[in-house]
Design a protein around this motif. Structure first.
Motif, PDB file in Angstrom:
ATOM      1  N   GLN A  55      11.507  -0.634  -7.117  1.00 58.86           N
ATOM      2  CA  GLN A  55      10.113  -0.792  -7.508  1.00 58.86           C
ATOM      3  C   GLN A  55       9.347  -1.822  -6.690  1.00 58.86           C
ATOM      4  O   GLN A  55       8.156  -2.008  -6.929  1.00 58.86           O
ATOM      5  N   PHE A  56       9.973  -2.504  -5.746  1.00 61.85           N
ATOM      6  CA  PHE A  56       9.311  -3.634  -5.103  1.00 61.85           C
ATOM      7  C   PHE A  56       8.114  -3.219  -4.258  1.00 61.85           C
ATOM      8  O   PHE A  56       7.160  -3.977  -4.135  1.00 61.85           O
ATOM      9  N   LEU A  57       8.109  -2.023  -3.674  1.00 60.82           N
ATOM     10  CA  LEU A  57       6.955  -1.603  -2.878  1.00 60.82           C
ATOM     11  C   LEU A  57       5.726  -1.373  -3.747  1.00 60.82           C
ATOM     12  O   LEU A  57       4.603  -1.584  -3.293  1.00 60.82           O
ATOM     13  N   PHE A  58       5.941  -0.939  -4.989  1.00 58.36           N
ATOM     14  CA  PHE A  58       4.809  -0.712  -5.882  1.00 58.36           C
ATOM     15  C   PHE A  58       4.149  -2.024  -6.291  1.00 58.36           C
ATOM     16  O   PHE A  58       3.015  -2.028  -6.746  1.00 58.36           O
ATOM     17  N   VAL A  59       4.840  -3.119  -6.142  1.00 61.04           N
ATOM     18  CA  VAL A  59       4.281  -4.430  -6.459  1.00 61.04           C
ATOM     19  C   VAL A  59       3.872  -5.155  -5.186  1.00 61.04           C
ATOM     20  O   VAL A  59       2.818  -5.803  -5.141  1.00 61.04           O
ATOM     21  N   LEU A  60       4.669  -5.057  -4.148  1.00 63.11           N
ATOM     22  CA  LEU A  60       4.448  -5.817  -2.923  1.00 63.11           C
ATOM     23  C   LEU A  60       3.188  -5.379  -2.171  1.00 63.11           C
ATOM     24  O   LEU A  60       2.427  -6.230  -1.697  1.00 63.11           O
ATOM     25  N   ILE A  61       2.948  -4.096  -2.068  1.00 63.56           N
ATOM     26  CA  ILE A  61       1.784  -3.605  -1.327  1.00 63.56           C
ATOM     27  C   ILE A  61       0.472  -4.019  -2.001  1.00 63.56           C
ATOM     28  O   ILE A  61      -0.404  -4.592  -1.344  1.00 63.56           O
ATOM     29  N   PRO A  62       0.291  -3.774  -3.321  1.00 66.23           N
ATOM     30  CA  PRO A  62      -0.955  -4.267  -3.937  1.00 66.23           C
ATOM     31  C   PRO A  62      -1.076  -5.784  -3.921  1.00 66.23           C
ATOM     32  O   PRO A  62      -2.181  -6.320  -3.765  1.00 66.23           O
ATOM     33  N   ALA A  63       0.037  -6.495  -4.054  1.00 67.03           N
ATOM     34  CA  ALA A  63      -0.020  -7.956  -4.005  1.00 67.03           C
ATOM     35  C   ALA A  63      -0.431  -8.427  -2.611  1.00 67.03           C
ATOM     36  O   ALA A  63      -1.208  -9.379  -2.476  1.00 67.03           O
TER      37      ALA A  63
END
Length: 94
Positions: A55-63
């Motif tokens: 799930q890290f890309l779903f958080v990292l990109i918007p962050a």
């Protein structure tokens, strides 16, 4: 006259007084034999890593987008408080 009469209590849900059902078997485990937290701490590290990895890309990109937007806005706000920024703001607003 057969059947329930007026003011006859038929029973609560599942206990209406009808014939017993056949062919239904239910099993249960004693609460003393259950271990609800068995292996929960040993598996917690690997499960947490697996879930974060997926799930890290779903958080990292918007962050990252938000961080870029925040820093750009912060620097533009600091620019507006300079002499050149005030002159540009006054030129744009008039």
């Amino acid at each position: 006259m057969a059947g329930p009469q007026a003011k006859t209590y038929m029973g609560w849900w599942g206990h209406f007084g009808g014939p017993k059902q056949k062919g239904i078997t239910s099993y249960s485990v004693s609460p003393y034999a259950q271990k609800p937290l068995a292996h929960s701490f040993t598996n917690a590290y690997s499960n947490t890593f697996r879930r974060v990895k997926s799930q890290f890309l779903f958080v990292l990109i918007p962050a990252g987008i938000y961080y870029y937007w925040w820093k750009n806005s912060e620097s533009y706000n600091a620019y507006l408080y300079t002499k050149a920024g005030r002159e540009e703001l006054e030129r744009v607003n008039n």
